[in-house]
Motif scaffolding. Structure first.
Motif, PDB file in Angstrom:
ATOM      1  N   UNK A   1       0.691  -0.978  -0.021  1.00 49.40           N
ATOM      2  CA  UNK A   1      -0.002  -0.137  -0.179  1.00 49.40           C
ATOM      3  C   UNK A   1       0.861   1.047  -0.332  1.00 49.40           C
ATOM      4  N   UNK A   2       0.708   2.437  -0.431  1.00 50.25           N
ATOM      5  CA  UNK A   2       0.807   3.929  -0.386  1.00 50.25           C
ATOM      6  C   UNK A   2       1.679   4.084   0.845  1.00 50.25           C
ATOM      7  N   UNK A   3       0.194   3.595   1.680  1.00 52.85           N
ATOM      8  CA  UNK A   3       0.937   4.306   3.368  1.00 52.85           C
ATOM      9  C   UNK A   3       1.145   3.385   4.331  1.00 52.85           C
ATOM     10  N   UNK A   4       0.665   2.953   5.401  1.00 52.36           N
ATOM     11  CA  UNK A   4       0.591   2.002   6.213  1.00 52.36           C
ATOM     12  C   UNK A   4      -0.339   2.426   6.618  1.00 52.36           C
ATOM     13  N   UNK A   5      -0.909   0.694   6.669  1.00 55.41           N
ATOM     14  CA  UNK A   5      -2.127   0.822   7.523  1.00 55.41           C
ATOM     15  C   UNK A   5      -2.662   1.558   9.380  1.00 55.41           C
ATOM     16  N   UNK A   6      -3.236   1.384   9.371  1.00 54.55           N
ATOM     17  CA  UNK A   6      -3.746   1.696  10.936  1.00 54.55           C
ATOM     18  C   UNK A   6      -4.394   1.138  11.581  1.00 54.55           C
ATOM     19  N   UNK A   7      -4.151   0.093  12.477  1.00 55.93           N
ATOM     20  CA  UNK A   7      -5.634  -0.493  12.953  1.00 55.93           C
ATOM     21  C   UNK A   7      -6.223  -0.193  14.289  1.00 55.93           C
ATOM     22  N   UNK A   8      -7.235   0.030  14.049  1.00 56.34           N
ATOM     23  CA  UNK A   8      -8.557   0.161  14.718  1.00 56.34           C
ATOM     24  C   UNK A   8      -9.340  -0.753  15.439  1.00 56.34           C
ATOM     25  N   UNK A   9      -9.785  -0.153  16.405  1.00 62.71           N
ATOM     26  CA  UNK A   9      -9.554  -0.875  17.696  1.00 62.71           C
ATOM     27  C   UNK A   9     -11.596  -1.448  16.883  1.00 62.71           C
ATOM     28  N   UNK A  10     -11.845  -2.789  17.305  1.00 65.27           N
ATOM     29  CA  UNK A  10     -13.174  -2.762  16.075  1.00 65.27           C
ATOM     30  C   UNK A  10     -13.552  -3.337  17.979  1.00 65.27           C
TER      31      UNK A  10
ATOM     32  N   UNK B   1      -8.956  -4.880  12.424  1.00 70.46           N
ATOM     33  CA  UNK B   1      -9.348  -4.062  11.284  1.00 70.46           C
ATOM     34  C   UNK B   1      -8.558  -3.303  10.871  1.00 70.46           C
ATOM     35  N   UNK B   2      -8.041  -3.203   9.844  1.00 72.29           N
ATOM     36  CA  UNK B   2      -6.416  -1.553   9.735  1.00 72.29           C
ATOM     37  C   UNK B   2      -7.777  -0.725   8.370  1.00 72.29           C
ATOM     38  N   UNK B   3      -7.074  -0.074   8.806  1.00 73.50           N
ATOM     39  CA  UNK B   3      -7.181   0.887   7.581  1.00 73.50           C
ATOM     40  C   UNK B   3      -6.406   2.254   7.370  1.00 73.50           C
ATOM     41  N   UNK B   4      -7.322   3.278   5.973  1.00 76.46           N
ATOM     42  CA  UNK B   4      -6.130   3.890   5.221  1.00 76.46           C
ATOM     43  C   UNK B   4      -6.712   4.960   4.519  1.00 76.46           C
ATOM     44  N   UNK B   5      -7.202   6.358   5.621  1.00 79.07           N
ATOM     45  CA  UNK B   5      -8.677   7.210   4.761  1.00 79.07           C
ATOM     46  C   UNK B   5      -9.773   6.905   5.612  1.00 79.07           C
ATOM     47  N   UNK B   6     -10.549   7.834   5.277  1.00 82.83           N
ATOM     48  CA  UNK B   6     -11.714   7.456   5.202  1.00 82.83           C
ATOM     49  C   UNK B   6     -13.046   7.526   3.647  1.00 82.83           C
ATOM     50  N   UNK B   7     -13.808   7.185   3.616  1.00 82.30           N
ATOM     51  CA  UNK B   7     -15.041   7.282   2.613  1.00 82.30           C
ATOM     52  C   UNK B   7     -15.084   8.490   1.840  1.00 82.30           C
ATOM     53  N   UNK B   8     -14.861   9.599   2.144  1.00 80.78           N
ATOM     54  CA  UNK B   8     -14.207  11.507   1.244  1.00 80.78           C
ATOM     55  C   UNK B   8     -13.051  12.144   1.648  1.00 80.78           C
ATOM     56  N   UNK B   9     -11.867  10.334   1.483  1.00 80.07           N
ATOM     57  CA  UNK B   9     -10.864  11.327   0.993  1.00 80.07           C
ATOM     58  C   UNK B   9     -10.384  10.517   0.066  1.00 80.07           C
ATOM     59  N   UNK B  10      -9.794  11.387  -0.721  1.00 81.15           N
ATOM     60  CA  UNK B  10      -9.193  11.299  -2.114  1.00 81.15           C
ATOM     61  C   UNK B  10      -8.679   8.803  -2.646  1.00 81.15           C
ATOM     62  N   UNK B  11      -9.128   8.444  -1.253  1.00 73.95           N
ATOM     63  CA  UNK B  11      -8.511   7.271  -1.562  1.00 73.95           C
ATOM     64  C   UNK B  11      -8.643   6.475   0.047  1.00 73.95           C
ATOM     65  N   UNK B  12      -9.623   5.632   0.064  1.00 79.78           N
ATOM     66  CA  UNK B  12      -9.336   4.698   0.940  1.00 79.78           C
ATOM     67  C   UNK B  12      -9.777   3.783   0.842  1.00 79.78           C
ATOM     68  N   UNK B  13      -8.709   2.849   2.003  1.00 76.94           N
ATOM     69  CA  UNK B  13      -8.447   1.387   1.588  1.00 76.94           C
ATOM     70  C   UNK B  13      -8.764   0.215   3.306  1.00 76.94           C
ATOM     71  N   UNK B  14      -9.360  -0.467   3.042  1.00 72.41           N
ATOM     72  CA  UNK B  14      -9.375  -1.299   4.521  1.00 72.41           C
ATOM     73  C   UNK B  14      -9.212  -2.490   4.162  1.00 72.41           C
ATOM     74  N   UNK B  15      -8.692  -3.077   5.264  1.00 72.54           N
ATOM     75  CA  UNK B  15      -8.188  -4.903   4.875  1.00 72.54           C
ATOM     76  C   UNK B  15      -8.808  -5.104   6.246  1.00 72.54           C
TER      77      UNK B  15
END
Length: 543
Positions: free
Chosen positions: A391-400, A417-431
């Motif tokens: 990925x372009x950036x490291x994904x951040x762990x979210x507290x489920x 759950x690991x996330x970068x960005x949000x749905x209203x950002x230019x790019x959003x990715x979740x694993x």
């Protein structure tokens, strides 16, 4: 609450309770090739006050420890889940047992389960495989990008501007003092000499020659005798000279006035009647003007200037010199700046014509996803079963636990759950990865439907769905959902058209999901998505 409700409904269909051991043991695969890494995972759940010590062995049984990974800690209410991973390998074929590993919890020993693994050899068939020629040398991109080209172009344009400034200044070698004259006669004499150096009438520019010649005479008369010569007709000028001659007691002969009148009328014929005097006539007219100017200057009564007048004249002269110098300097600056602006405009126009406006805008102003695409990428493994992805950036762990209700978390054995960005950002990715407590047959199509309901609860509208099978580079198959949607921005209340891709895989009571979302039509984001999805590697789930 709506989001939590959809997640709860989705998980409720395929999850039950199970009991957890003190030490949970798993490996990513039970069969590997020589020299390939087995990843041993040890998990334990302890209280916040417990002290846990994992060993640092060089070997575990017959397998060599090639890497001891850092401990991953997950807080769950008043307890902590500790995850320790070891990278193991073996360079001889055969079946081996990963021996139990002793872990100290509050100084009490606990042991992991033993696991049977198999190390297989690599088959090399030189008879059946085709033989190929040795490939030539491939030039590898140095990866520094094209930014240096734009820097070089900018420096070159600025250099050209500096050269123009220096060249114009060099051309102005003649001292400015020479252009600030002490007396009208000095000015007129100098301008007549300069006019001869131009050789206008010799080049056929007779009209321009007579125009400058008469302007020199008129300027002198206006400055020396104070007659509005530049605005007067020939008749008015001659009459004005005769009147001034009488008033100022100037000793002028009729011949002098007649010679001036004759040249002025000749100039009128050249300028307005397109008359073409002969060469000797032009020379005579020039000599007549020079003689008239000298005669007029001698005829004007002179007054000896006082010392104060001389000082005043010198001060005025110096002031005129400064004004002229400033004008010259401003002219050089304007010319240099104009050259730079012209070259920048020409360069920009060239790139717009050849590359397109979007290319120029993105490279000059910048584009968020372009910067992501050209930045330093990170390849990492997320969750359990692990999802290896670039990925372009490291994904951040979210507290489920903060995102999901306790009732939902109780149905899960594990969820990350690991996330970068949000749905209203230019790019959003979740694993995300999850493991269920009860054996279930996961329907990936329904799982995709549940994921889309979650997106809809988060602001997705008018979702268009397409579905197809997807296979990773290792041959693991799953489901790919993709399409477009409209996303409502809760802050600006505006709607944006977006494109999404969702990958879903199921493994032994586990679900692995990758979702990418970005603005529709963003070519840079499309390249990012393609690279991300091409890099997906999945770890096999361990029992």
């Amino acid at each position: 609450m709506k989001l939590k409700f959809y997640i709860f409904l989705f998980l409720l269909s395929s999850a039950v309770f199970a009991q957890q051991k003190q030490i949970e043991t798993s490996v990513d695969t039970t069969k590997n090739k020589i020299g390939t890494e087995f990843k041993l995972t040890l998990k334990t759940v302890v209280s916040s006050k417990s002290k846990v010590v994992f060993p640092k062995p060089k070997t575990i049984g017959s397998l060599e420890v090639i890497e001891s990974y850092p401990i991953d800690t997950i807080k769950k209410n008043d307890t902590y889940e500790l995850i320790k991973k070891y990278g193991l390998t073996q360079f001889d074929t055969g079946k081996y047992t990963i021996a139990p590993v002793q872990i100290l919890i509050d100084k009490k020993p606990f042991f992991s389960d033993s696991v049977r693994v198999e190390v297989a050899s690599v088959k090399v068939d030189t008879l059946q495989q085709k033989m190929y020629d040795i490939k030539g040398i491939t030039i590898v991109d140095n990866g520094i990008g094209n930014w240096w080209i734009y820097v070089l172009i900018t420096v070159l344009i600025l250099g050209i501007g500096a050269f123009v400034y220096w060249y114009v200044k060099k051309r102005q070698q003649k001292k400015i003092e020479e252009e600030v004259y002490k007396t009208p006669i000095e000015k007129a004499t100098s301008l007549l000499n300069n006019l001869e150096k131009k050789e206008l009438w010799q080049k056929g520019e007779v009209k321009e020659y007579y125009s400058e010649l008469t302007d020199i005479a008129r300027n002198y008369i206006e400055e020396a005798i104070q007659i509005p010569a530049m605005e007067s007709t020939t008749s008015e000028l001659i009459q004005g000279i005769r009147t001034a001659s009488t008033k100022k007691k100037m000793a002028l002969t009729p011949e002098t006035v007649e010679n001036l009148e004759r040249v002025l009328r000749q100039a009128d014929l050249v300028k307005f009647a397109k008359s073409k005097p002969l060469d000797f006539e032009i020379t005579e007219d020039r000599n007549k003007i020079q003689k008239v100017i000298l005669t007029l200057d001698n005829a004007i009564p002179t007054e000896l200037p006082t010392e104060e007048d001389e000082l005043l004249n010198e001060a005025q002269r110096q002031r005129q010199i400064k004004i002229q110098l400033q004008k010259r300097r401003n002219k050089r600056i304007a010319l240099a700046v104009g050259t730079v602006v012209f070259l920048l405009a020409a360069t920009t126009t060239f790139f717009v014509a050849t590359k397109g406006f979007t290319y120029v805008k993105d490279n000059l102003i910048g584009h968020p996803t372009k910067e992501l695409l050209e930045g330093d990428w990170v390849k990492s493994e997320y969750g359990n079963p692990g999802v290896s992805i670039e990925t372009p950036k490291v994904l951040k762990r979210m507290d489920t636990e903060k995102l999901l209700p306790k009732e939902t978390m109780a149905l899960l054995k594990e969820m990350q759950l690991f996330v970068y960005g949000s749905m209203i950002d230019n790019f959003y990715i979740t694993v995300s990865t999850s493991k269920f407590k009860n054996p279930v047959d996961i329907d990936l199509a329904k799982a995709l439907e549940g994921s889309l309901k979650v997106i809809e609860a988060q602001g997705g509208q008018n979702i268009i769905v397409k579905q197809e099978d997807f296979q990773t580079n290792e041959g693991i198959t799953g489901v790919k959902g993709y399409g477009t949607m409209s996303i409502l921005n809760p802050n600006s209340k505006t709607s944006t058209k977006a494109y999404y891709e969702i990958l879903l895989f199921k493994q032994d009571q586990g679900l692995q999901q990758i979702m990418i979302l970005h603005e529709e039509g963003d070519t840079y984001a499309n390249e990012i998505s393609e690279r991300v999805l091409h890099s997906v590697e999945l770890r096999k789930a361990a029992n």
